[in-house]
Design a protein around this motif. Structure first.
Motif, PDB file in Angstrom:
ATOM      1  N   GLU A  92       0.807  -1.212   0.000  1.00  0.00           N
ATOM      2  CA  GLU A  92       0.000   0.000   0.000  1.00  0.00           C
ATOM      3  C   GLU A  92       0.844   1.267   0.000  1.00  0.00           C
ATOM      4  O   GLU A  92       0.309   2.367  -0.132  1.00  0.00           O
ATOM      5  N   LEU A  93       2.140   1.128   0.151  1.00  0.00           N
ATOM      6  CA  LEU A  93       3.010   2.303   0.237  1.00  0.00           C
ATOM      7  C   LEU A  93       3.019   3.038  -1.103  1.00  0.00           C
ATOM      8  O   LEU A  93       3.249   2.429  -2.144  1.00  0.00           O
ATOM      9  N   PRO A  94       2.751   4.355  -1.132  1.00  0.00           N
ATOM     10  CA  PRO A  94       2.807   5.097  -2.395  1.00  0.00           C
ATOM     11  C   PRO A  94       4.228   5.139  -2.947  1.00  0.00           C
ATOM     12  O   PRO A  94       5.198   4.822  -2.250  1.00  0.00           O
ATOM     13  N   ILE A  95       4.341   5.536  -4.216  1.00  0.00           N
ATOM     14  CA  ILE A  95       5.668   5.676  -4.794  1.00  0.00           C
ATOM     15  C   ILE A  95       6.446   6.747  -4.045  1.00  0.00           C
ATOM     16  O   ILE A  95       5.877   7.650  -3.434  1.00  0.00           O
ATOM     17  N   GLY A  96       7.749   6.664  -4.110  1.00  0.00           N
ATOM     18  CA  GLY A  96       8.588   7.659  -3.452  1.00  0.00           C
ATOM     19  C   GLY A  96       9.988   7.130  -3.246  1.00  0.00           C
ATOM     20  O   GLY A  96      10.267   5.956  -3.475  1.00  0.00           O
ATOM     21  N   ASP A 407       5.222  -6.515  -0.184  1.00  0.00           N
ATOM     22  CA  ASP A 407       4.512  -6.179   1.047  1.00  0.00           C
ATOM     23  C   ASP A 407       5.457  -6.247   2.236  1.00  0.00           C
ATOM     24  O   ASP A 407       5.380  -5.434   3.162  1.00  0.00           O
ATOM     25  N   ALA A 410       7.454  -3.029   2.278  1.00  0.00           N
ATOM     26  CA  ALA A 410       6.632  -1.866   2.611  1.00  0.00           C
ATOM     27  C   ALA A 410       6.347  -1.787   4.107  1.00  0.00           C
ATOM     28  O   ALA A 410       6.213  -0.694   4.668  1.00  0.00           O
ATOM     29  N   ASP A 417      11.027   6.319   7.856  1.00  0.00           N
ATOM     30  CA  ASP A 417       9.885   7.135   7.466  1.00  0.00           C
ATOM     31  C   ASP A 417      10.275   8.578   7.177  1.00  0.00           C
ATOM     32  O   ASP A 417       9.569   9.288   6.458  1.00  0.00           O
TER      33      ASP A 417
END
Length: 439
Positions: A92-96, A407, A410, A417
């Protein structure tokens, strides 16, 4: 008898030969009616039979029993954290831009196979393009278990602890600062003497080879003579063993009544090899400007498009910096390639804080990245005398494909963070004057 140094990289038509017992290797033919010592002749092919001579890979193995002999049918085997492309996007982690601290080494007994955790996948194993980036962390040896990967060749990069790798072709000791490549389909097991951690690239596509040097000429970068192949060694063990196989992303196991590492002699050019990264001879700018990182390519796995790699394995070793009037660390950039980066030892010059040995970062295609603010201001104001970067070794697994996060990665607790905060202090110095506003 053995030829232990590579005169050329595997896949360039050269042939190696080695035997653990005198006379075990046939001369003048590959498959005599009866092999010496009662051995079986078996060919292991790493390319189609009709591949051009320069890329045709095969080795003849002379073994105590043929590898086809096993006592039970294959059945599923579970390694749930070793993932394969194409994978469902369940992270579920957005791109970045992403960075992690080192993964912990388990306290419970864990062998190599169960210590592999996938961070990214790219491409498609069914069409044999792309790769996967993994970390491994384990503390126990594979005693009676053996493994081969039908999907890919494996590039292992130790960071903590030496690996003792017993392959069908012989044995390797691989320490931090060295790498080893194990071809697709080759049986091996891994032993250790204590906690071990490192990185692994799983190459689904064309095999790793040396990059063309172009205008650099005949020398520097990785030289073929520094790649080492194993001397024949065999294990004569008539007790139950297990063979575990990775095939199209799934894992299977079967039982055999003996060790599969029973090759007494072999010759050919389809072989594992290891390389000491300290023998890499870097080239660089000797007047001005920071060159592209491609000058640090050790191995490349080509794609169907010339100059665009399925994978590049790139290192950033100790080296002198002498460029004048130049921002010496890597510049800020966006790139068509996707970069998984790890640190084996020391400090990476573009990251003053937060990137430590055993850590990793991911900068996917066209996402901007570059020096943190501390590295930028330090390099912008440094006295540009010749400078030796020492006690450092970083690397990249770089691919033309997007590297999709698993997953596991992530949700990994070691994910930083606050990674993007490392660029927070990069402020505007524009005031309309050529000198700019530096304070």
């Amino acid at each position: 008898m053995s030829k232990n140094d590579l005169d050329y990289m595997p896949g360039f038509g050269n042939d190696f030969e080695t035997e653990a017992l005198p006379g075990a290797l046939p001369q003048g033919q590959n498959s005599p009616q009866k092999c010496a010592y009662g051995l079986y002749a078996e060919q292991l092919s790493g390319s189609p039979f009709t591949a051009p001579r320069g890329t045709n890979e095969r080795s003849w193995l002379y073994r105590i029993r043929p590898s086809v002999r096993h006592t039970k049918r294959f059945k599923p085997f579970q390694l749930p954290l070793w993932k394969t492309a194409p994978q469902k996007l369940d992270a579920e982690l957005p791109i970045g831009q992403l960075r992690w601290d080192p993964v912990p080494i388990p306290e419970e007994k864990t062998d190599f196979l169960h210590g592999v955790k996938t961070i990214t996948t790219a491409g498609d194993v069914y069409t044999q393009v792309g790769m996967a980036s993994h970390v491994y962390a384990f503390n126990a040896s594979m005693e009676d278990d053996h493994f081969f990967n039908a999907d890919a060749e494996l590039l292992l990069v130790p960071e903590v602890g030496s690996l003792h790798i017993f392959t069908e072709m012989g044995k390797f000791d691989v320490a931090p600062g060295e790498i080893v490549v194990i071809p697709r389909g080759m049986v091996f097991k891994v032993s250790v003497e204590g906690p071990s951690r490192g990185y692994m690239c799983e190459n689904y596509g064309a095999k790793f080879t040396l990059p063309d040097r172009g205008p650099i000429g005949a020398n520097c970068l990785a030289n073929p003579r520094d790649f080492k192949t194993p001397v024949a060694a065999f294990e004569q063990k008539d007790t139950p063993c297990r063979v575990i196989v990775k095939w199209c992303g799934n894992f299977y196991e079967t039982e055999i009544p003996h060790s599969p590492l029973d090759v007494v002699a072999w010759h050919g050019n389809y072989t594992p090899y290891k390389y000491d990264l300290a023998t890499y001879s870097p080239v660089g700018s000797i007047l001005f400007d920071h060159p592209d990182p491609s000058i640090f390519t050790v191995l490349t796995a080509p794609s169907g498009e010339e100059g665009t790699a399925n994978i590049d394995f790139v290192i950033f070793p100790p080296r002198w910096l002498v460029a004048e009037h130049t921002f010496r660390p890597p510049w800020y950039h966006r790139n068509i390639m996707s970069e998984f980066m790890g640190l084996i030892q020391g400090q990476y010059d573009a990251k003053e804080e937060g990137f430590v040995p055993g850590g990793m970062s991911l900068h996917n295609m066209m996402l901007p990245h570059g020096p943190d603010s501390g590295g930028f201001y330090k390099a912008s104001n440094a006295d540009l005398k010749p400078q030796k970067l020492d006690n450092t070794m970083a690397f990249m697994f770089e691919t033309r494909f997007p590297q999709l996060l698993t997953d596991y990665a992530a949700k990994l607790e070691t994910q930083q963070d606050n990674y993007i905060d490392c660029w927070e202090d990069l402020k505007s110095h524009f005031d309309g004057t050529p000198e700019g506003k530096w304070d």
